[in-house]
Each structure stands twice: as C-alpha cells, then as structure tokens.
Write a protein that holds these residues in place. Structure first.
Motif, mmCIF file in Angstrom:
data_model
loop_
_atom_site.group_PDB
_atom_site.id
_atom_site.type_symbol
_atom_site.label_atom_id
_atom_site.label_comp_id
_atom_site.label_asym_id
_atom_site.label_seq_id
_atom_site.Cartn_x
_atom_site.Cartn_y
_atom_site.Cartn_z
ATOM 1 N N ILE A 61 -16.645 4.038 -3.835
ATOM 2 C CA ILE A 61 -15.251 3.884 -3.419
ATOM 3 C C ILE A 61 -15.098 2.667 -2.523
ATOM 4 C CG2 ILE A 61 -13.386 4.947 -2.085
ATOM 5 C CD1 ILE A 61 -14.494 7.669 -3.105
ATOM 6 N N LEU A 62 -16.044 2.470 -1.621
ATOM 7 C CA LEU A 62 -16.013 1.303 -0.735
ATOM 8 C C LEU A 62 -16.101 0.007 -1.531
ATOM 9 C CD1 LEU A 62 -16.069 0.023 2.096
ATOM 10 C CD2 LEU A 62 -18.538 0.412 2.124
ATOM 11 N N ALA A 63 -16.993 -0.035 -2.507
ATOM 12 C CA ALA A 63 -17.148 -1.243 -3.322
ATOM 13 C C ALA A 63 -15.870 -1.537 -4.117
ATOM 14 C CB ALA A 63 -18.329 -1.089 -4.277
ATOM 15 N N LEU A 64 -15.308 -0.523 -4.730
ATOM 16 C CA LEU A 64 -14.081 -0.733 -5.500
ATOM 17 C C LEU A 64 -12.901 -1.090 -4.603
ATOM 18 C CD1 LEU A 64 -14.426 2.087 -8.152
ATOM 19 C CD2 LEU A 64 -14.640 -0.375 -8.511
ATOM 20 N N ALA A 65 -12.822 -0.473 -3.433
ATOM 21 C CA ALA A 65 -11.730 -0.781 -2.503
ATOM 22 C C ALA A 65 -11.804 -2.230 -2.037
ATOM 23 C CB ALA A 65 -11.770 0.165 -1.310
ATOM 24 N N ASN A 66 -13.020 -2.772 -1.943
ATOM 25 C CA ASN A 66 -13.172 -4.173 -1.552
ATOM 26 C C ASN A 66 -12.649 -5.129 -2.607
ATOM 27 O OD1 ASN A 66 -14.246 -4.570 1.069
ATOM 28 N ND2 ASN A 66 -16.146 -3.654 0.382
ATOM 29 N N THR A 67 -12.596 -4.699 -3.858
ATOM 30 C CA THR A 67 -12.139 -5.595 -4.923
ATOM 31 C C THR A 67 -10.625 -5.638 -5.040
ATOM 32 O OG1 THR A 67 -12.201 -3.899 -6.647
ATOM 33 C CG2 THR A 67 -14.227 -5.161 -6.271
ATOM 34 N N LEU A 68 -9.939 -4.674 -4.449
ATOM 35 C CA LEU A 68 -8.484 -4.598 -4.574
ATOM 36 C C LEU A 68 -7.809 -5.259 -3.371
ATOM 37 C CD1 LEU A 68 -8.286 -0.869 -5.692
ATOM 38 C CD2 LEU A 68 -8.096 -2.888 -7.155
ATOM 39 N N ILE A 90 -33.288 -8.858 -4.148
ATOM 40 C CA ILE A 90 -32.744 -9.879 -5.062
ATOM 41 C C ILE A 90 -31.222 -9.846 -5.037
ATOM 42 C CG2 ILE A 90 -32.495 -10.485 -7.513
ATOM 43 C CD1 ILE A 90 -35.487 -9.694 -7.823
ATOM 44 N N VAL A 91 -30.635 -8.647 -5.112
ATOM 45 C CA VAL A 91 -29.178 -8.530 -5.084
ATOM 46 C C VAL A 91 -28.625 -9.022 -3.746
ATOM 47 C CG1 VAL A 91 -27.251 -6.881 -5.087
ATOM 48 C CG2 VAL A 91 -29.046 -6.699 -6.804
ATOM 49 N N ILE A 92 -29.293 -8.699 -2.646
ATOM 50 C CA ILE A 92 -28.851 -9.175 -1.327
ATOM 51 C C ILE A 92 -28.922 -10.702 -1.283
ATOM 52 C CG2 ILE A 92 -29.453 -9.267 1.133
ATOM 53 C CD1 ILE A 92 -30.285 -6.302 0.881
ATOM 54 N N GLY A 93 -30.018 -11.269 -1.755
ATOM 55 C CA GLY A 93 -30.164 -12.735 -1.758
ATOM 56 C C GLY A 93 -29.108 -13.419 -2.607
ATOM 57 N N ILE A 94 -28.892 -12.906 -3.808
ATOM 58 C CA ILE A 94 -27.871 -13.487 -4.688
ATOM 59 C C ILE A 94 -26.492 -13.358 -4.047
ATOM 60 C CG2 ILE A 94 -26.688 -13.197 -6.906
ATOM 61 C CD1 ILE A 94 -29.445 -12.439 -8.085
ATOM 62 N N SER A 95 -26.219 -12.201 -3.418
ATOM 63 C CA SER A 95 -24.929 -11.996 -2.760
ATOM 64 C C SER A 95 -24.705 -12.997 -1.635
ATOM 65 C CB SER A 95 -24.841 -10.570 -2.192
ATOM 66 O OG SER A 95 -24.954 -9.632 -3.205
ATOM 67 N N ILE A 96 -25.738 -13.246 -0.853
ATOM 68 C CA ILE A 96 -25.610 -14.226 0.241
ATOM 69 C C ILE A 96 -25.305 -15.606 -0.316
ATOM 70 C CG2 ILE A 96 -26.919 -15.434 2.046
ATOM 71 C CD1 ILE A 96 -28.295 -12.704 2.624
ATOM 72 N N VAL A 97 -26.013 -15.987 -1.361
ATOM 73 C CA VAL A 97 -25.785 -17.310 -1.973
ATOM 74 C C VAL A 97 -24.378 -17.392 -2.546
ATOM 75 C CG1 VAL A 97 -26.479 -18.832 -3.869
ATOM 76 C CG2 VAL A 97 -28.219 -17.771 -2.426
ATOM 77 N N VAL A 98 -23.991 -16.390 -3.330
ATOM 78 C CA VAL A 98 -22.688 -16.423 -4.003
ATOM 79 C C VAL A 98 -21.542 -16.406 -3.001
ATOM 80 C CG1 VAL A 98 -21.139 -15.066 -5.486
ATOM 81 C CG2 VAL A 98 -23.502 -15.446 -6.174
ATOM 82 N N LEU A 143 -21.858 -20.514 -1.893
ATOM 83 C CA LEU A 143 -20.933 -20.987 -2.927
ATOM 84 C C LEU A 143 -19.472 -20.723 -2.552
ATOM 85 C CD1 LEU A 143 -22.833 -19.893 -6.162
ATOM 86 C CD2 LEU A 143 -22.825 -22.133 -5.036
ATOM 87 N N GLY A 144 -19.255 -19.830 -1.604
ATOM 88 C CA GLY A 144 -17.905 -19.561 -1.109
ATOM 89 C C GLY A 144 -17.033 -18.754 -2.053
ATOM 90 N N LEU A 145 -17.643 -18.016 -2.988
ATOM 91 C CA LEU A 145 -16.852 -17.196 -3.902
ATOM 92 C C LEU A 145 -16.437 -15.893 -3.233
ATOM 93 C CD1 LEU A 145 -18.844 -17.696 -7.223
ATOM 94 C CD2 LEU A 145 -16.742 -18.821 -6.516
ATOM 95 N N HIS A 146 -15.347 -15.345 -3.700
ATOM 96 C CA HIS A 146 -14.820 -14.103 -3.134
ATOM 97 C C HIS A 146 -15.791 -12.957 -3.423
ATOM 98 C CE1 HIS A 146 -12.130 -10.720 -2.421
ATOM 99 N NE2 HIS A 146 -11.418 -11.562 -1.686
ATOM 100 N N PRO A 147 -15.985 -12.032 -2.466
ATOM 101 C CA PRO A 147 -16.893 -10.897 -2.693
ATOM 102 C C PRO A 147 -16.526 -10.063 -3.921
ATOM 103 C CG PRO A 147 -16.301 -11.023 -0.386
ATOM 104 C CD PRO A 147 -15.480 -12.055 -1.098
ATOM 105 N N ALA A 148 -15.252 -10.021 -4.265
ATOM 106 C CA ALA A 148 -14.837 -9.245 -5.438
ATOM 107 C C ALA A 148 -15.504 -9.765 -6.707
ATOM 108 C CB ALA A 148 -13.317 -9.277 -5.587
ATOM 109 N N ILE A 149 -15.729 -11.068 -6.784
ATOM 110 C CA ILE A 149 -16.392 -11.645 -7.954
ATOM 111 C C ILE A 149 -17.817 -11.117 -8.050
ATOM 112 C CG2 ILE A 149 -17.227 -13.809 -8.986
ATOM 113 C CD1 ILE A 149 -14.728 -15.132 -7.692
#
Length: 186
Positions: A47-54, A144-152, A156-162
């Motif tokens: 729910i937290l993850a989905l709420a962050n995308t909206l 790996i997911v944490i590292g990719i998330s930090i980079v993205v 890279l400055g992309l929105h967390p929802a992406i």
C-alpha cells in the motif's frame, strides 16, 4: 466499535505525526499492523509503494484506502476525517502560537528539533523494510535494488514512481516466468 477503532488509529497517527505525512507513516504502521493487526507488513508495504506512485498527500491516500478496506465506505470517511482533523486543528493552534512567539529561542529550537526526529522515524521504517526484503528476496537482490534505486532517483533524477512502476513490472514478469517453469516441470 470498528469505526471507533479506525478513528482512534488514524487520529493517533495523525495527531502524533508531526513533520508531515511521511513522519506519520511509521505511526500508521504501528497502529494498522501491530496494534489492530488489520494487515501484515507485506500488505502495508504494498500500500505504501502504490500510494507513493499516486499524486496527493500520502497519508490521506493510505488512510483512505486502509479505512475502506477495514470498514467499507464509512471506514474510509472515518479514517480520512481522523487523519485530516488533527492537522487542521494543530495547524490553527501551532501557527497562532508560533506567530505570537516567533522571536523566542524555544520556538526556533522546537522547529529545528523536528527534522532529526522525523528522519530517525523514517530510517527505522526503512530498515524494517530492508530486513523484510532480505527475507523475501535475499541480501544480494535487496542490495541490487537499493543500489539501482539510488542511481535512478538521486543520480539520474527520475521520479520514484518510475522506479516503483519498473519494479512492479519486473515482479509481474518474474512471477510469470516462475509459473511457466512450474507448468513445464509438471
């Protein structure tokens, strides 16, 4: 009685979540998962993850959905009222007090002290999610997911929802591949 429990749970997290919606999430987690046991950690994380995308305030999105899930339409309205009312009341009271005493050192100190407290609360919740990810995905995949998330997100400055949408798509494809392997093995 359920509507009263919904109101109390979200009123407490709304009243004590000083510093914004993000600081109320660990309090909401405690009420929803630990106190009332309306859902488990994994459901709350989803729910937290989905709420962050909206779009919109995360606290009201989460309380509205959880209230609906626990108590139907009336539960949603109860949870939203319990979440919003403390903010409205406290904003009126605190802004009146801060305006009257804005030149006092204790007011400036109080304002500065909120930031690290909210940071610690978010850090504790984050560490809980990392530990749970380790249990379900393993340390290597989690790192790996944490590292990719930090980079993205940060480099890279992309929105967390992406990032969240990308992870959801990857999870869907990985589950589909698992199902195909199970069918072939049968």
């Amino acid at each position: 009685m359920k509507q009263m429990d919904i109101f109390i749970a979200f009123f407490r997290s709304g009243m004590l979540g000083y510093g914004g919606g993000l600081s109320a999430i660990p309090l909401m987690h405690r009420e929803v998962v630990e106190t009332y046991k309306w859902m488990d950690d994994e459901e709350f994380s989803d729910i937290l993850a989905l709420a962050n995308t909206l779009p919109g305030p995360i606290n009201t999105k989460m309380s509205g959905y959880i209230g609906w899930r626990v108590g139907g339409f009336l539960g949603m309205l109860t949870a939203l009222a319990a979440t919003v009312l403390p903010t409205v009341i406290l904003m009126i009271i605190l802004l009146t007090v801060l305006h009257a005493y804005n030149d006092k050192p204790w007011v400036r100190g109080m304002s500065k002290a909120v930031v690290p407290i909210a940071g610690v609360m978010l850090g504790v919740l984050t560490w809980d999610f990392v530990k749970k990810s380790k249990n379900s995905m393993g340390w290597m995949s989690t790192l790996i997911v944490i590292g990719i998330s930090i980079v993205v997100i940060n480099i890279l400055g992309l929105h967390p929802a992406i990032m969240i949408v990308g992870l959801l798509i990857a999870a869907l494809f990985s589950k589909q591949e698992e199902k195909e392997k199970q069918v072939k093995a049968s």
